[in-house]
Enzyme design. Structure first.
Site, PDB file in Angstrom:
ATOM      1  N   TYR A 154       0.823  -1.261  -0.095  1.00  0.00           N
ATOM      2  CA  TYR A 154      -0.035   0.008  -0.059  1.00  0.00           C
ATOM      3  C   TYR A 154       0.895   1.337   0.087  1.00  0.00           C
ATOM      4  O   TYR A 154       1.586   1.510   0.871  1.00  0.00           O
ATOM      5  CB  TYR A 154      -0.987   0.010   1.257  1.00  0.00           C
ATOM      6  CG  TYR A 154      -1.942   1.238   1.229  1.00  0.00           C
ATOM      7  CD1 TYR A 154      -2.757   1.289   0.326  1.00  0.00           C
ATOM      8  CD2 TYR A 154      -1.653   2.036   2.535  1.00  0.00           C
ATOM      9  CE1 TYR A 154      -3.780   2.455   0.524  1.00  0.00           C
ATOM     10  CE2 TYR A 154      -2.388   3.382   2.471  1.00  0.00           C
ATOM     11  CZ  TYR A 154      -3.225   3.436   1.630  1.00  0.00           C
ATOM     12  OH  TYR A 154      -4.349   4.670   1.683  1.00  0.00           O
ATOM     13  N   ASP A 170       9.298   3.045   0.099  1.00  0.00           N
ATOM     14  CA  ASP A 170       8.067   3.396   0.853  1.00  0.00           C
ATOM     15  C   ASP A 170       8.607   3.249   2.562  1.00  0.00           C
ATOM     16  O   ASP A 170       8.463   2.185   2.748  1.00  0.00           O
ATOM     17  CB  ASP A 170       6.640   3.126   0.553  1.00  0.00           C
ATOM     18  CG  ASP A 170       5.866   3.926   0.850  1.00  0.00           C
ATOM     19  OD1 ASP A 170       6.038   4.488   2.076  1.00  0.00           O
ATOM     20  OD2 ASP A 170       4.513   3.618   0.476  1.00  0.00           O
ATOM     21  N   LYS A 197       3.619   9.032   9.074  1.00  0.00           N
ATOM     22  CA  LYS A 197       3.484   8.376  10.515  1.00  0.00           C
ATOM     23  C   LYS A 197       4.324   9.032  11.535  1.00  0.00           C
ATOM     24  O   LYS A 197       3.980   9.911  12.162  1.00  0.00           O
ATOM     25  CB  LYS A 197       3.292   6.945  10.377  1.00  0.00           C
ATOM     26  CG  LYS A 197       2.179   6.591   9.183  1.00  0.00           C
ATOM     27  CD  LYS A 197       1.813   5.079   9.206  1.00  0.00           C
ATOM     28  CE  LYS A 197       0.651   4.852   8.506  1.00  0.00           C
ATOM     29  NZ  LYS A 197       0.554   4.480   7.110  1.00  0.00           N
TER      30      LYS A 197
END
Ligand SMILES: *Cc1c(COP(=O)(O)O)cnc(C)c1O
Length: 434
Positions: free
Chosen positions: A139, A234, A272
């Site tokens: 994702y 990522d 995050k």
């Protein structure tokens, strides 16, 4: 309780502002959360629970760390947003680079989605190519081109995962099974001339936690280098959580110890943890690539709230408090919980596998080997997970409401928290055997 749910559904589609919060993966009705402190969250009915969601990663210090809250309050008192540069944003970017060497230059944005979307645009501009490779089950946020097999096992090109994504937006996305070196090598052999980038989660953690097969990230790095493509790593979820320098740092330390030269990504995305619970994300990478961003170069990217001073204050305070010693504590808690739960399940003959990457872990009920591909993952017993979720929640443990998510620990979780979680899982397992 049903009152909240009815009101929510009458105004928010599905009653939520992000789909996983609706508990579709486990069934039942979520109760809104009222507050959170340390390892605990408290719902609107006043029930306190040990939290293993951690806002999906950011709360690595525990919720509402007093020093982070104080930093946010101090920043807010000086103005919420300026739309101009600040010293604090420079400091946060420097801190990221100092801990994560491949991020030679940094651009702050507000969400991980923006960071990965910009990374793809930059890679296409830099290479003059259109196609990029992603892996099924990885994702990367919800931009059009990246919403392809973000949770589907289809190893094919250009099948959008969401309605409203045009075939045009998806057709340049080549989807491969995660961890499949032969498929990756073959894709480069066939399409090498047109591949702008490979984007990959440093360690996949959005289909449960997957440990990257040895050498897989290194192979991506070397194929990209040899074929003139850009490797986009990522680390939105793993960055500064899987280890002090993300999952890249975990592999680097391993390589250095084994006498190997570490591999290096060209671009990296963060989110995050670097916002400490407020909206901060970042794109970092090789100077020559990053300097193609506006205003230096031709690749446009902007944001009214990028580098927002209040959000940056939360991120900076969090990153400063996130010392190696704090990381060691998070690691010890992850070890104790992953092992404790696994032992409790094994003792009760509940078939399961543990996915583990740095401090990140998740359990796959019904699988006997840690999975690698999304196809492997999709054979897990999600109904058993739903039973586990509700059983432990009744006993004051808030798991992520999906079998496809990591169990997030923080520096605030105590040995007593771990013992309680293990005991509730054991009690559930006893019930399953009965
Ligand atoms: C969460 C996540 C994103 C998206 O970040 P948002 O801030 O939710 O847009 C991208 N990539 C990975 C690996 C993620 O875990």
């Amino acid at each position: 309780m049903s009152d909240y749910a009815e009101r929510a559904r009458a105004i928010l589609p599905g009653g939520v502002n992000s789909p996983v919060r609706a508990w579709n993966g486990v069934g039942g009705e979520p109760v809104p959360i009222a507050e959170a402190r340390g390892s605990r969250i408290v719902d609107a009915d006043g029930r306190e629970m040990i939290d293993l969601v951690a806002s999906w990663g950011p709360a690595i210090l525990g919720h509402a760390h007093p020093e982070v809250v104080a930093a946010v309050q101090a920043a807010a008192a000086k103005g919420l947003s300026f739309g101009a540069t600040t010293e604090a944003e420079v400091e946060l970017a420097e801190l990221i680079r100092d801990r994560y060497a491949p991020a030679e230059r940094v651009r702050l944005v507000s969400t991980g989605t923006e960071a990965t979307m910009t990374a793809i645009r930059l890679a296409r501009a830099a290479t003059g190519r259109h196609t990029f490779i992603k892996f099924a089950g990885c994702y990367h946020g919800h931009s059009d081109a990246l919403l392809v097999a973000a949770g589907s096992g289809l190893a094919t090109a250009g099948v959008p995962d969401s309605a409203g994504v045009t075939p045009g937006a998806a057709q340049d996305t080549l989807v491969l099974p995660y961890g499949d070196e032969a498929a990756l090598t073959a894709a480069f052999a066939e399409h090498g001339e047109s591949i702008a980038a490979v984007i990959v989660e440093a360690a996949p953690a959005n289909m449960g936690v997957i440990r990257p097969p040895a050498g897989f990230n290194r192979l991506i790095a070397s194929l990209c280098k040899n074929e003139g493509a850009v490797m986009i790593l990522d680390e939105v979820l793993t960055g500064f959580r899987a280890g002090p320098a993300g999952y890249w740092g975990v592999e680097r330390d391993h390589d250095v110890a084994a006498g190997l030269d570490p591999w290096t990504p060209d671009l990296v995305t963060f989110g995050k943890v670097i916002g400490g619970g407020l909206p901060v994300a970042a794109l970092g990478g090789r100077r020559d690539l990053m300097e193609q961003l506006a205003p230096l170069g031709p690749v446009y990217q902007a944001g009214t709230l990028s580098g927002n001073p209040v959000a940056v204050a939360a991120g900076l305070a969090t990153m400063r408090l996130l010392t190696d010693e704090v990381h060691a504590r998070v690691t010890a808690t992850a070890d104790a919980l992953a092992l404790g739960v696994s032992d409790a399940l094994t003792a009760r003959r509940i078939t399961h596998a543990v996915g583990r990457a740095g401090t990140l872990f998740s359990f796959f009920l019904g699988l006997s080997e840690p999975p690698v591909t999304f196809e492997d993952v999709s054979r897990q017993d999600t109904a058993a997970f739903a039973r586990l979720f509700h059983a432990v929640r009744r006993e004051g443990v808030a798991l992520p409401p999906s079998a496809y998510e990591a169990w997030f620990v923080s520096a605030a979780h105590t040995a007593a928290d771990v013992d309680h979680i293990v005991a509730t899982v054991a009690a559930w397992a006893d019930g399953e055997r009965a």
